[in-house]
Design a protein around this motif. Structure first.
Motif, short mmCIF file in Angstrom:
data_model
loop_
_atom_site.label_atom_id
_atom_site.label_comp_id
_atom_site.label_asym_id
_atom_site.label_seq_id
_atom_site.Cartn_x
_atom_site.Cartn_y
_atom_site.Cartn_z
N TYR A 97 0.79 -1.04 0.04
CA TYR A 97 0.13 -0.07 0.03
C TYR A 97 0.76 1.22 0.27
CZ TYR A 97 -4.02 -2.68 1.58
OH TYR A 97 -5.36 -3.60 1.46
N ALA A 98 1.86 1.25 0.86
CA ALA A 98 2.62 2.59 0.96
C ALA A 98 4.04 2.18 1.35
CB ALA A 98 2.04 3.10 2.29
N ILE A 99 4.87 3.20 1.14
CA ILE A 99 6.39 3.25 1.28
C ILE A 99 6.75 4.36 1.97
CG2 ILE A 99 8.60 3.04 0.24
CD1 ILE A 99 7.26 1.52 -2.19
N LEU A 105 0.33 3.70 -5.17
CA LEU A 105 1.24 3.72 -4.22
C LEU A 105 1.35 4.97 -3.40
CD1 LEU A 105 4.62 1.76 -5.22
CD2 LEU A 105 3.09 0.91 -3.55
N PHE A 106 1.32 4.99 -2.15
CA PHE A 106 1.55 6.13 -1.25
C PHE A 106 3.19 6.36 -0.84
CE2 PHE A 106 1.21 8.81 2.63
CZ PHE A 106 0.29 9.69 2.32
N ASN A 107 3.59 7.52 -0.71
CA ASN A 107 5.01 7.70 -0.60
C ASN A 107 5.05 8.73 0.61
OD1 ASN A 107 5.11 6.01 -3.04
ND2 ASN A 107 5.23 7.86 -4.01
N PHE A 108 5.91 8.58 1.61
CA PHE A 108 6.15 9.21 2.66
C PHE A 108 7.35 9.45 3.39
CE2 PHE A 108 4.75 5.67 4.80
CZ PHE A 108 5.43 5.51 6.23
N MET A 109 7.65 10.76 3.80
CA MET A 109 8.99 10.75 4.46
C MET A 109 8.73 11.30 5.96
SD MET A 109 11.67 12.16 1.50
CE MET A 109 13.18 11.69 2.41
N VAL A 110 9.64 10.80 6.99
CA VAL A 110 9.60 11.35 8.28
C VAL A 110 10.85 11.77 8.78
CG1 VAL A 110 9.02 11.04 10.64
CG2 VAL A 110 7.64 9.68 8.62
#
Length: 291
Positions: A103-105, A165-170
């Motif tokens: 789903y997401a990365i 796809l969902f992409n995020f950064m923290v």
């Protein structure tokens, strides 16, 4: 009537993560680079496991497509726990996920460092994944459990492609982050490979906002740039100013993920495809054992 002070809860969660970030500096100074990375990655994965429904599996590692191509390593991979046969897992917890079940990365960094081109590098990994690896698109006529409606039928209010796809950064801290540098790094990449949201635990986010008729951003978050129903958006960097700003950042991260997960529909990986590719690459010597 008493109310649940959910803002305080998220602020405490965020402060726990920031304490983990402070441990990163201590461990990094010892020269144990791998361990220093884990100091923040592990707590964030733990937070997501606790806050997301059990339907979603949170791990880290690589993505594999049906042709057995392997992606770069990702700090966070959110996959379908009900249909995810992990293809392989190593002693250090690194796992290999079938592409169809993802789903997401996410990418986790202790501090933003513009000299390391962190956004560019993450976006390049996403772009390589999307452009060079194979995953069948799930269209709006698919309703789940292997059921595909005819072309004249569909579900109103859903996107044409249901398994984006969902992409995020923290980032544990903003470091030397500037709006100009974020803008410059994002401009180098394919827009659909850029992070949908970037969260800075010291109180800032970068995401798209809806705009008014004059083109000015308004406080309506848009986490998915491929959403064709929302045309007027503008990328913005928000720095929260109230006393629970770190908790607000965590809330935005969870909101963005929940928003995406609620709209996404995956098909289960066909393990026959994976095994057929493996067998096609094998070699053997044979002898007749019967008539």
């Amino acid at each position: 009537m008493k109310t649940l002070r959910i803002g305080d809860i998220y602020e405490k969660e965020a402060q726990d993560l920031l304490n983990s970030k402070r441990s990163v500096s201590i461990v990094h100074a010892t020269g144990d680079i791998d361990a220093s990375g884990d100091e923040l990655e592990i707590p964030i994965r733990k937070f997501l496991r606790k806050r997301l429904p059990e339907k979603y599996y949170v791990g880290h590692g690589h993505i594999v497509d049906k042709n057995l191509n392997i992606s770069a390593q990702f700090d966070v991979i959110i996959a379908d726990s009900s249909a995810t046969p992990i293809l392989y897992d190593t002693e250090n917890g690194t796992e290999y996920f079938p592409y169809e079940s993802v789903y997401a990365i996410g990418e986790i960094k202790s501090t933003y460092n513009k000299n390391s081109k962190q956004i560019v590098n993450f976006s390049n990994s996403i772009d390589t994944l999307k452009s060079q690896m194979v995953r069948e698109a799930v269209n709006k006529h698919y309703i789940g459990h292997g059921v595909q409606l005819g072309g004249e039928f569909g579900i109103s209010g859903v996107k044409d492609i249901r398994n984006n796809l969902f992409n995020f950064m923290v980032f544990g801290g903003s470091g030397n982050c500037t709006t100009a540098d974020v803008r410059a790094q994002l401009a180098q990449n394919n827009r659909n490979s850029n992070p949908n949201v970037m969260c800075f635990l010291d109180g800032a986010i970068v995401t798209q906002l809806e705009t008014d008729n004059q083109g000015n951003p308004i406080s309506s978050y848009v986490f998915e740039p491929w959403d064709e129903q929302i045309i007027k958006t503008k990328l913005a960097r928000l720095k929260y100013t109230h006393d629970k700003k770190s908790g607000m950042v965590l809330a935005v991260l969870l909101l963005s993920l929940s928003n995406h997960l609620s709209k996404t529909l995956l098909k289960s990986p066909n393990m026959t495809d994976y095994l057929t590719t493996m067998l096609a690459e094998s070699s053997a010597e044979g002898e007749v054992v019967g008539i």
